[in-house]
Design a protein around this motif. Structure first.
Motif, PDB file in Angstrom:
ATOM      1  N   ASN A   1      39.373  53.785  80.369  1.00  0.00           N
ATOM      2  CA  ASN A   1      39.763  52.471  79.879  1.00  0.00           C
ATOM      3  C   ASN A   1      38.731  51.433  80.304  1.00  0.00           C
ATOM      4  O   ASN A   1      37.796  51.732  81.040  1.00  0.00           O
ATOM      5  N   LYS A   2      38.932  50.203  79.841  1.00  0.00           N
ATOM      6  CA  LYS A   2      37.967  49.139  80.137  1.00  0.00           C
ATOM      7  C   LYS A   2      37.886  48.777  81.619  1.00  0.00           C
ATOM      8  O   LYS A   2      36.784  48.583  82.139  1.00  0.00           O
ATOM      9  N   PRO A   3      39.012  48.644  82.323  1.00  0.00           N
ATOM     10  CA  PRO A   3      38.897  48.331  83.754  1.00  0.00           C
ATOM     11  C   PRO A   3      38.087  49.380  84.526  1.00  0.00           C
ATOM     12  O   PRO A   3      37.291  49.032  85.394  1.00  0.00           O
ATOM     13  N   LEU A   4      38.281  50.645  84.191  1.00  0.00           N
ATOM     14  CA  LEU A   4      37.509  51.690  84.854  1.00  0.00           C
ATOM     15  C   LEU A   4      36.041  51.603  84.475  1.00  0.00           C
ATOM     16  O   LEU A   4      35.155  51.793  85.311  1.00  0.00           O
ATOM     17  N   ALA A   5      35.782  51.278  83.209  1.00  0.00           N
ATOM     18  CA  ALA A   5      34.395  51.122  82.764  1.00  0.00           C
ATOM     19  C   ALA A   5      33.709  49.993  83.522  1.00  0.00           C
ATOM     20  O   ALA A   5      32.557  50.130  83.959  1.00  0.00           O
ATOM     21  N   TRP A   6      34.412  48.885  83.704  1.00  0.00           N
ATOM     22  CA  TRP A   6      33.851  47.765  84.463  1.00  0.00           C
ATOM     23  C   TRP A   6      33.660  48.144  85.932  1.00  0.00           C
ATOM     24  O   TRP A   6      32.673  47.736  86.570  1.00  0.00           O
ATOM     25  N   ALA A   7      34.610  48.894  86.496  1.00  0.00           N
ATOM     26  CA  ALA A   7      34.496  49.313  87.901  1.00  0.00           C
ATOM     27  C   ALA A   7      33.281  50.223  88.106  1.00  0.00           C
ATOM     28  O   ALA A   7      32.541  50.077  89.084  1.00  0.00           O
TER      29      ALA A   7
END
Length: 201
Positions: A107-113
């Motif tokens: 997901n996006k939060p994991l991608a940003w992390a």
């Protein structure tokens, strides 16, 4: 090109690009996994080379022991390598899991992390290598203006092993730069994919 796997040709005939995207995804995943394994291995090697490096020199019947803790820049480099190795190990497990599940990112939060973590580790390793290289240059060349002697003339073995550790750490830093580009590409593609589908992942 649409990320749904369907593009539109000038003649408005549907053209499927799904296979090309799958090939690119597979290559990105394999490249990322290989780089993270290389980083993990070389970071451990660099930390071990520097952390275990000692040399005893007898000067006028007095024993002097050279250790990596005598130079704060080397201590910083060992810590940075340890963090890079631990971080890379976690990311290797994530890469394997994502390959098994068939998705590059969850997901996006994991991608940003992942993107933020890669950026942080890149700056950390580059800073540590730069500081250690500068200290090594002073040890090798000395600084006559400040009356700093050429330590490596006395502790040749110690300096050689430190040099090997710094070289290993430099490869770690360069690999982290490449990984930062890959994670940025994955993040950009994830946003493009969500726009193509018309909703967020």
């Amino acid at each position: 090109m649409s990320y749904l796997g369907v593009g539109v040709s000038p003649g408005n005939v549907p053209v499927y690009h799904g296979n090309n995207l799958k090939v690119i995804d597979r290559r990105v995943r394999v490249t990322e996994l290989v780089l993270r394994c290389v980083i993990c291995g070389l970071a451990i090697l660099g930390a071990a080379l520097i952390g275990t490096d000692t040399q005893v020199k007898v000067i006028f019947s007095i024993e002097k022991i050279a250790k990596f803790t005598d130079m704060k820049a080397l201590v910083f480099l060992v810590i940075a390598n340890g963090l890079a190795a631990a971080y890379s190990l976690v990311q290797v497990l994530r890469c394997i899991l994502s390959m098994i599940r068939g998705s590059v990112l969850f997901n996006k939060p994991l991608a940003w992390a992942i993107f933020s973590g890669d950026q942080l580790m890149t700056y950390l390793t580059l800073t540590a290598v730069a500081a250690a290289a500068q200290s090594a240059a002073f040890a090798k060349l000395g600084q006559p203006e400040l009356q700093w002697m050429k330590i490596c003339n006395m502790y040749g073995k110690f300096c050689n092993q430190v040099g090997e550790g710094i070289a290993s750490s430099l490869i770690v830093s360069l690999s982290m730069i490449v990984l930062s580009v890959i994670s940025a590409f994955s993040l950009f593609r994830l946003y493009g994919n969500s726009k193509g589908k018309g909703n967020a992942i």
